[in-house]
Design a protein around this motif. Structure first.
Motif, PDB file in Angstrom:
ATOM      1  N   SER A   1       0.808  -1.222   0.000  1.00 60.82           N
ATOM      2  CA  SER A   1       0.000   0.000   0.000  1.00 60.82           C
ATOM      3  C   SER A   1       0.842   1.274   0.000  1.00 60.82           C
ATOM      4  N   SER A   2       2.151   1.182  -0.298  1.00 61.49           N
ATOM      5  CA  SER A   2       2.978   2.390  -0.262  1.00 61.49           C
ATOM      6  C   SER A   2       4.128   2.283  -1.266  1.00 61.49           C
TER       7      SER A   2
ATOM      8  N   THR B   1       1.513   6.849   0.682  1.00 59.04           N
ATOM      9  CA  THR B   1       0.780   5.804   1.420  1.00 59.04           C
ATOM     10  C   THR B   1      -0.678   5.765   0.970  1.00 59.04           C
TER      11      THR B   1
END
Length: 775
Positions: free
Chosen positions: A445-446, A492
């Motif tokens: 997710s980043s 993020t």
């Protein structure tokens, strides 16, 4: 059957007469039985208007035999309920001194699909004939008396099915004259109600509704079931309850004369929705000259927005903003202006900006819309305040900004929004593009990104970097922006296993430079990054915590149950508590007496027959007729009583069974149990007198008055029944036939238990509490 109807109210209702003996002038050709002993004698006489009529007379006070008189066949047509109006006179039995004399007669009917009766068919008895009523006289004739008042009774025959019927009159000791008989049925009159019209209707049954139509200019509103209006035509020829109707005045029409018709809205007025509401005046800047309008068109130059309701006033677009002012600071710009003089009559004024780049300063060229490097704060459109900040301007470039004022009707107006323009030229050099954009690390997710700082020659230092990104596969998605003071940034909140397009640019005091070339970077799939082990650890911790909570709750519940058991009293303690109290009176079975008459004398009071006056037959019981009468005891106020009579020709066993109910009732003294006034056993007929309950049996009373009682009233009635039954149980008595038909209701809605014919005594030592009954 219903007697003593309000005849005056019936006279105004439309009806159709099937038979009327007052209109006959010749022999009626009715049938006598027994045929060889024609006690019913047909005579000609005069009615109260001195018109010649045919009558029947009979006088057999010394004979208990049955003498029948049957009419000709009467076709009933479409009606299922018929009314029989009987006018007669009756002699008083007291002056005749005849044992078998009666002051009543019976009315029967026999249904048939054709005129099929003969002197021997159908058989002259209650079955196959159906008993309609036992008719008692309100006014009696006395020998030698001058007053000769006649009686008028109205009876109702319900649920008829055959094509027609015969009426039969049975006399068993009466001395009477049958003056006139009229048979008819009621029709509900034409009716307009709730914007629906119903024609004249013949009642058929309680479940068949009469169909109607919406009145002129009334319709069924959209969304309603397309069913015609309906209404119940009662068996008495009166419309029952409100109609089932969804008819309403259509748009442009309002209710007139209550809910009977719909009339057009006058000029200058309108009504949008169907319904019973009224017309309203046209709102501002609109008008209509046509009656019956559903809306008012706007005047020239005015409009309504798509979101405006039809009753909103028409408005127009605002005038142009005024006095624009710019304040340039290197690559950023602040624009301010004054609101327009005319807001168009609306409160939803807003502004939007159009930006055009017109080439380098000092050069003449064509203008084109600004690209997405020029940004607006708070936004480029939908501005509610006359101020905006613009940044990202290229150095040494001429810009033109157009400020438009708009409101809700600008989108539907034929003219362009009013606007004002201002030209601005930016100055100083912007920083060069950033290069070397790369991915340093990634997770599900980043993305961790870094880049190379631009080389600045004789330029102010970099203040910050701006990065924008969006999914590579979705070119229509808007850019998202992040800022960083250094040459790295962690993005993020990204989607798993997704490739993103990323650009970055530098900002100095001169403004923003151009964005770098686009880079493409992807997040990781499931379970391939450091976040995976963190998720596994989190799941384990949650599971362990859940198990600990369940175990703690279970242990607490077990301890709570053990404490409750230790505090709970034993069944023996309860029994000892309930056994404390006073002794109750115990019921005595009258059948245990060797002489049942002794039980009657002990529990029931003997009343002299002269204290009782019978007024009307209200029903029939197992042993004889049930009447309403008056009881006037010496020293007491006269009051109504219900009287059960024992019919003639009874056996001694029937007399004992009849009086046993009085022996039972006389032992109970409770406000929710029917009260025994006394008995008459020393004269004929034998009678049982109880208090009179005005509203009759509970089952029929609730059906007739369905929906008219509050929950508190219904609960009060239930509590009364329960209190009466508890009193019986406390006396070791079983009723055996508790039902709504055996609960009587007085004028104050007090319910009382009655009908003890199937009751029995239950002893305390009885090992088998069951019982049987036969009906």
């Amino acid at each position: 059957p219903e007697q003593n109807q309000n005849l005056s109210s019936f006279s105004i209702l439309p009806s159709e007469v099937l038979m009327n003996t007052k209109l006959e002038t010749s022999d009626l050709r009715w049938t006598n039985h027994p045929a060889d002993d024609q006690q019913w004698e047909e005579l000609s006489g005069l009615d109260e208007d001195s018109n010649s009529v045919r009558t029947f007379q009979i006088c057999t006070p010394s004979s208990p035999a049955s003498y029948w008189l049957r009419t000709r066949w009467i076709p009933r047509r479409a009606a299922t309920t018929l009314y029989v109006e009987i006018r007669f006179t009756m002699m008083e039995c007291a002056a005749m001194n005849q044992r078998h004399c009666k002051e009543t007669f019976n009315l029967y009917y026999y249904q048939a699909d054709a005129d099929e009766a003969t002197p021997t068919h159908p058989a002259w008895m209650e079955n196959p004939y159906t008993k309609a009523a036992a008719v008692a006289a309100d006014h009696l004739l006395r020998r030698g008396g001058a007053e000769r008042r006649s009686n008028l009774k109205l009876l109702r025959l319900e649920g008829l099915q055959g094509a027609g019927l015969y009426l039969a009159f049975q006399s068993q000791g009466a001395c009477m004259a049958l003056l006139a008989v009229r048979v008819f049925f009621r029709k509900c009159p034409p009716l307009r109600r709730a914007f629906a019209a119903f024609p004249e209707t013949v009642p058929h049954s309680l479940v068949e509704q009469a169909r109607g139509v919406c009145v002129e200019n009334a319709v069924t509103p959209p969304g309603e079931l397309a069913q015609p209006p309906s209404m119940l035509c009662g068996e008495d020829g009166q419309w029952v309850g409100p109609p089932t109707s969804s008819c309403a005045c259509r748009p442009g029409y309002e209710a007139g004369d209550g809910d009977l018709r719909c009339r057009a809205c006058p000029s200058g007025h309108f009504k949008v929705e169907p319904g019973s509401g009224g017309c309203t005046s046209c709102p501002g800047n609109s008008n209509t000259r046509i009656p019956g309008s559903a809306y008012c068109p706007c005047l020239h130059g005015y409009d309504r927005a798509d979101s405006d309701p039809p009753h909103a006033a028409c408005t127009r677009p605002p005038s142009a903003p005024r006095h624009p002012v710019s304040q340039l600071n290197d690559s950023s710009l602040i624009l301010e202006w004054v609101e327009p003089l005319d807001r168009g009559g609306r409160g939803d004024l807003s502004y939007r900006l159009l930006c055009s780049a017109c080439g380098e300063a000092g050069l003449v060229g064509s203008c084109s819309p600004c690209d997405d490097s020029v940004l607006f704060r708070p936004s480029q459109a939908g501005l509610t305040r006359p101020r905006v900040t613009v940044w990202g301007l290229r150095p040494q470039t001429r810009y033109m900004f157009t400020i438009q004022s708009v409101n809700g009707v600008s989108a539907v107006s034929q003219s362009e929004p009013a606007s004002v323009s201002i030209n601005v030229t930016s100055s100083r050099d912007a920083p060069p593009p950033v290069s070397g954009l790369r991915r340093a690390a990634a997770s599900e997710s980043s993305l961790s990104l870094s880049w190379t700082a631009p080389v600045l020659q004789n330029q102010p230092p970099v203040l910050e970097y701006q990065l924008r990104f969006r999914p590579l596969a979705d070119h229509q998605a808007p850019w998202e922006y992040r800022s960083s003071p250094s040459c790295s940034l962690v993005l993020t909140g990204l989607r798993r296993a997704t490739r993103y397009q990323v650009q970055v640019r530098a900002q100095t005091q001169a403004g923003y430079g151009s964005f770098s070339g686009a880079g493409s970077f992807s997040t990781l799939p499931d379970g391939t990054g450091p976040a995976h082990s963190q998720l596994v650890l989190t799941a384990v911790l949650v599971t362990v915590a859940t198990l600990l909570l369940v175990a703690t709750a279970t242990a607490g519940f077990i301890c709570y149950r053990r404490k409750r058991r230790r505090r709970r009293p034993s069944r023996a303690d309860k029994a000892g508590h309930y056994q404390m109290g006073q002794a109750m009176k115990v019921y005595i079975d009258p059948f245990t007496y060797e002489d049942p008459n002794e039980a009657v004398r002990e529990f029931a009071k003997e009343i002299d027959a002269s204290f009782v006056k019978i007024e009307e037959v209200i029903g029939a019981g197992e042993f004889g007729e049930v009447c309403r009468g008056r009881l006037r005891l010496p020293g007491r106020k006269e009051n109504f009583v219900a009287i059960k009579t024992l019919k003639g020709g009874y056996t001694e066993q029937q007399r004992r069974d009849f009086l046993s109910e009085a022996s039972i009732m006389g032992q109970f003294q409770h406000p929710n149990i029917i009260h025994l006034e006394g008995v008459i056993t020393t004269s004929c007929p034998v009678m049982i007198l109880t208090e009179f309950m005005e509203n009759g049996a509970l089952d029929s009373f609730l059906r007739v008055n369905d929906g008219q009682f509050t929950p508190i009233q219904l609960v009060g009635m239930l509590r009364g029944i329960a209190a009466g039954m508890k009193h019986l149980a406390d006396m070791s008595f079983v009723h055996r036939d508790l039902a709504a038909r055996n609960i009587l209701v007085n004028a104050n809605l007090v319910c009382k238990v009655s009908d003890f014919g199937l009751s029995r005594f239950l002893t305390e030592n009885s090992s088998d509490p069951t019982y049987t009954s036969s009906l």
